[in-house]
Design a protein around this motif. Structure first.
Motif, PDB file in Angstrom:
ATOM      1  N   ILE A   1       0.916  -1.218  -0.029  1.00  0.00           N
ATOM      2  CA  ILE A   1       0.234  -0.229   0.315  1.00  0.00           C
ATOM      3  C   ILE A   1       1.177   1.382   0.178  1.00  0.00           C
ATOM      4  O   ILE A   1       0.592   2.366  -0.533  1.00  0.00           O
ATOM      5  CB  ILE A   1      -1.079   0.177   0.879  1.00  0.00           C
ATOM      6  N   VAL A   2       1.569   1.397   1.365  1.00  0.00           N
ATOM      7  CA  VAL A   2       2.432   2.422   0.456  1.00  0.00           C
ATOM      8  C   VAL A   2       3.669   3.136  -0.508  1.00  0.00           C
ATOM      9  O   VAL A   2       3.529   3.485  -1.415  1.00  0.00           O
ATOM     10  CB  VAL A   2       3.833   2.190   2.080  1.00  0.00           C
ATOM     11  N   LEU A   3       4.234   1.377  -1.176  1.00  0.00           N
ATOM     12  CA  LEU A   3       4.437   1.511  -2.223  1.00  0.00           C
ATOM     13  C   LEU A   3       3.334   1.407  -3.438  1.00  0.00           C
ATOM     14  O   LEU A   3       3.512   2.304  -4.323  1.00  0.00           O
ATOM     15  CB  LEU A   3       5.290  -0.225  -2.666  1.00  0.00           C
ATOM     16  N   ALA A   4       2.316   1.404  -3.544  1.00  0.00           N
ATOM     17  CA  ALA A   4       1.029   2.564  -4.380  1.00  0.00           C
ATOM     18  C   ALA A   4       1.303   3.924  -4.227  1.00  0.00           C
ATOM     19  O   ALA A   4       1.051   4.513  -5.083  1.00  0.00           O
ATOM     20  CB  ALA A   4      -0.337   1.427  -4.351  1.00  0.00           C
ATOM     21  N   PHE A   5       0.654   4.208  -2.586  1.00  0.00           N
ATOM     22  CA  PHE A   5       0.840   5.646  -2.623  1.00  0.00           C
ATOM     23  C   PHE A   5       2.174   6.703  -3.427  1.00  0.00           C
ATOM     24  O   PHE A   5       2.130   7.836  -3.595  1.00  0.00           O
ATOM     25  CB  PHE A   5       1.184   5.845  -1.212  1.00  0.00           C
ATOM     26  N   LEU A   6       3.208   6.118  -3.073  1.00  0.00           N
ATOM     27  CA  LEU A   6       4.251   6.326  -3.567  1.00  0.00           C
ATOM     28  C   LEU A   6       4.327   6.280  -5.374  1.00  0.00           C
ATOM     29  O   LEU A   6       4.320   7.739  -5.944  1.00  0.00           O
ATOM     30  CB  LEU A   6       5.744   6.095  -2.963  1.00  0.00           C
ATOM     31  N   ALA A   7       3.956   5.495  -5.899  1.00  0.00           N
ATOM     32  CA  ALA A   7       3.370   5.379  -7.029  1.00  0.00           C
ATOM     33  C   ALA A   7       2.587   6.444  -8.051  1.00  0.00           C
ATOM     34  O   ALA A   7       2.673   7.048  -8.731  1.00  0.00           O
ATOM     35  CB  ALA A   7       3.829   3.576  -7.535  1.00  0.00           C
ATOM     36  N   CYS A   8       1.552   6.278  -6.958  1.00  0.00           N
ATOM     37  CA  CYS A   8       0.607   7.168  -7.192  1.00  0.00           C
ATOM     38  C   CYS A   8       1.158   8.525  -7.917  1.00  0.00           C
ATOM     39  O   CYS A   8       0.566   9.372  -8.246  1.00  0.00           O
ATOM     40  CB  CYS A   8      -0.238   7.959  -6.246  1.00  0.00           C
ATOM     41  N   GLY A   9       1.657   9.209  -6.547  1.00  0.00           N
ATOM     42  CA  GLY A   9       1.693  10.742  -6.119  1.00  0.00           C
ATOM     43  C   GLY A   9       3.116  10.617  -7.357  1.00  0.00           C
ATOM     44  O   GLY A   9       2.783  12.014  -8.510  1.00  0.00           O
ATOM     45  N   ILE A  10       3.430   9.912  -7.717  1.00  0.00           N
ATOM     46  CA  ILE A  10       5.326   9.944  -8.917  1.00  0.00           C
ATOM     47  C   ILE A  10       4.397   9.606 -10.103  1.00  0.00           C
ATOM     48  O   ILE A  10       4.397  10.724 -10.646  1.00  0.00           O
ATOM     49  CB  ILE A  10       6.085   9.023  -8.999  1.00  0.00           C
ATOM     50  N   VAL A  11       3.220   8.884 -10.803  1.00  0.00           N
ATOM     51  CA  VAL A  11       2.911   9.577 -11.700  1.00  0.00           C
ATOM     52  C   VAL A  11       1.562   9.996 -11.405  1.00  0.00           C
ATOM     53  O   VAL A  11       1.641  10.882 -13.135  1.00  0.00           O
ATOM     54  CB  VAL A  11       1.470   7.490 -11.996  1.00  0.00           C
ATOM     55  N   ALA A  12       1.177  11.165 -10.701  1.00  0.00           N
ATOM     56  CA  ALA A  12       0.477  11.330 -10.944  1.00  0.00           C
ATOM     57  C   ALA A  12       1.043  13.249 -11.212  1.00  0.00           C
ATOM     58  O   ALA A  12       0.521  13.892 -12.051  1.00  0.00           O
ATOM     59  CB  ALA A  12      -0.567  12.262  -9.483  1.00  0.00           C
ATOM     60  N   LEU A  13       1.929  13.156 -10.170  1.00  0.00           N
ATOM     61  CA  LEU A  13       3.188  14.299 -11.361  1.00  0.00           C
ATOM     62  C   LEU A  13       3.619  14.714 -12.543  1.00  0.00           C
ATOM     63  O   LEU A  13       3.649  15.509 -13.398  1.00  0.00           O
ATOM     64  CB  LEU A  13       4.635  13.919  -9.906  1.00  0.00           C
ATOM     65  N   ASN A  14       4.502  13.306 -13.189  1.00  0.00           N
ATOM     66  CA  ASN A  14       4.522  13.027 -14.473  1.00  0.00           C
ATOM     67  C   ASN A  14       3.183  13.639 -15.744  1.00  0.00           C
ATOM     68  O   ASN A  14       3.269  14.173 -16.452  1.00  0.00           O
ATOM     69  CB  ASN A  14       5.299  11.632 -15.112  1.00  0.00           C
ATOM     70  N   GLN A  15       1.874  13.373 -14.982  1.00  0.00           N
ATOM     71  CA  GLN A  15       0.726  12.955 -15.695  1.00  0.00           C
ATOM     72  C   GLN A  15       0.282  15.120 -15.471  1.00  0.00           C
ATOM     73  O   GLN A  15      -0.475  15.524 -17.386  1.00  0.00           O
ATOM     74  CB  GLN A  15      -0.977  12.791 -15.598  1.00  0.00           C
TER      75      GLN A  15
END
Length: 468
Positions: free
Chosen positions: A187-201
């Motif tokens: 879950i922690v990894l998912a949050f981190l991935a979501c944040g990084i992807v959202a910044l890229n988007q």
């Protein structure tokens, strides 16, 4: 924010003993035992909702990022210098400590309130999971302003999820606890991935561009209030008010070798309540730029805050899985804790049946999206109701000599109902809740005054009652 299962996890390590006696030295744990727990337990289903909800209040970048930095620091300090300090002094559970001061009958009322609030919180997590499960079924997602179920598909999915979670919780805590430990890093990894992807988007390539995502903030969405810097600071400080200034985590830190273990709560605050909230807010920031969200805003409607679609848009199927797991790992132990609170009231009922009852209440609550969509307000109310009970313990511990009162008076005088405690809580709660409603004051702003007043009134009333 789902630290409700930490207590049971440590109980499990210790063999489920010491509910009514101090923890012996042989069972004490080092700070490392608390670090992992707090880091994992505060990155949970609630974070997928709280992050986006901050944006619906029109908060600015500075107010959110710096406000959370300060508010979470105040929470860590509360755990370290109040909760952990008192916990290692007496090494008793919250419930037994309260029973010594308040009397058994009054603690029964506390348990009822605690159990019901746990059920409502678990219900909001069932709602979170339902927004992910509903994606393959093209389910209509609940709107920010929705209070009632929006269709039969929603009802069926919530009922199925609620039934599964309740049955798993009723089988006992060991399986739930072990599964949660395995899922937390995912879950922690998912949050981190979501944040990084959202910044890229959003095409963010620098700190300045990141800072400009929210700019100076905006007007709050329909039905929301405007959050300023101090709204963010005070709300994030008291998001877990029941646990630190409310002393619920006495049950956790009574196993700590030293009070300095209280610093480990920083892992939970800055992994979950900082990184995860901001990452979830970034997901919503991406959605707000979509034609759908812009159309809703143009019509004066609040765009949907549904964690499932937000995570799916960022990281696909992994996002759906992460939201389901996050909701599951929060709701399961929360329902279990609610069942234990109810069992303290009706001890003849088995753990299985009280957990099923708690799960049923949580599932019914999950049918109504308002508990999740109004989570900021609900968490504020939760802390406001329960935190003053912690003031009773804190003020007795630090000021009983100066006030000239007998410690643990209910135990000493064989009282089942300590009027000093009840009237101190009732007056402080009633007065400041009235101020909040009558003068439209943000509820978290009056949590600290209510806590302080309750502690002072307890000393005054105790002095008067013990004299007479």
């Amino acid at each position: 924010m789902s630290q409700f299962n930490i207590e049971e996890e440590i109980e499990d390590i210790a063999g489920g003993e010491f509910e009514r006696v101090p923890v012996p030295k042989s069972k004490l744990k080092s700070w490392k035992s608390f670090l992992g727990m707090y880091a994992g337990e505060h990155a949970a289903g609630t974070e997928f909702v709280i992050g986006p909800l901050f944006l619906t209040t029109g908060v600015s970048a500075f107010d959110l990022i710096i406000g959370l930095l300060l508010g979470n620091l105040l929470a860590v300090l509360s755990w370290r210098f109040l909760t952990a300090e008192i916990a290692v002094k007496y090494r008793l559970t919250l419930y037994y400590q309260l029973e010594k001061i308040c009397g058994k009958s009054l603690v029964t009322g506390y348990n009822l309130a605690n159990g019901l609030l746990f059920c409502f919180l678990a219900g909001s997590m069932i709602t979170v999971s339902a927004t992910a499960v509903g994606i393959p079924f093209n389910m209509e997602m609940p709107k920010l302003t929705d209070t009632m179920p929006n269709g039969m598909t929603w009802v069926i999915i919530v009922l199925v999820i609620g039934a599964l979670i309740s049955l798993i919780a009723s089988k006992g805590y060991e399986t739930v606890s072990k599964a949660a430990n395995w899922m937390s890093p995912v879950i922690v990894l998912a949050f981190l991935a979501c944040g990084i992807v959202a910044l890229n988007q959003m095409g963010v390539g620098s700190l300045a561009e990141f800072w400009d995502i929210w700019g100076e903030g905006s007007d709050p969405f329909p039905g929301q209030i405007k959050y300023t810097f101090w709204h963010v600071v005070i709300w994030s400080w008291f998001a877990n008010a029941a646990m630190h200034v409310g002393m619920s985590d006495l049950s956790v830190f009574r196993f700590a070798k030293k009070a300095s273990s209280g610093w480990t709560t920083a892992a939970g605050m800055y992994v979950g309540h900082y990184m995860a909230w901001i990452a979830a807010a970034l997901l919503y920031a991406v959605y707000l730029k979509s034609p759908e969200a812009q159309g809703l805003l143009a019509n004066g409607e609040a765009p949907t805050v549904a964690p499932g679609p937000l995570a799916y848009n960022a990281i696909g199927v992994f996002g759906i899985i992460a939201v389901v797991l996050a909701g599951w790992t929060t709701a399961n132990p929360t329902i279990y804790r609610a069942g234990l609170a109810f069992q303290a009231i009706v001890p003849k009922l088995s753990t299985f049946w009280v957990t099923i009852i708690a799960g049923t209440l949580a599932t019914i609550a999950g049918l109504f999206p308002a508990f999740a969509m109004k989570l900021l307000a609900f968490v504020a109310l939760y802390g406001f109701i329960l935190a003053p009970f912690g003031a009773i313990i804190v003020f007795e511990h630090f000021f009983h000599k100066q006030a000239g009162i007998v410690k643990n008076y209910a135990e000493v005088a064989n009282l089942k109902f300590n009027k000093a405690v009840f009237f101190a809580w009732a007056i402080s709660f009633g007065l400041f809740y009235f101020i909040s409603i009558q003068f439209d004051v943000f509820l978290s702003f009056v949590t600290l005054p209510a806590w302080l007043l309750c502690g002072v009134l307890f000393l005054v009333f105790s002095k008067w009652i013990q004299k007479s």
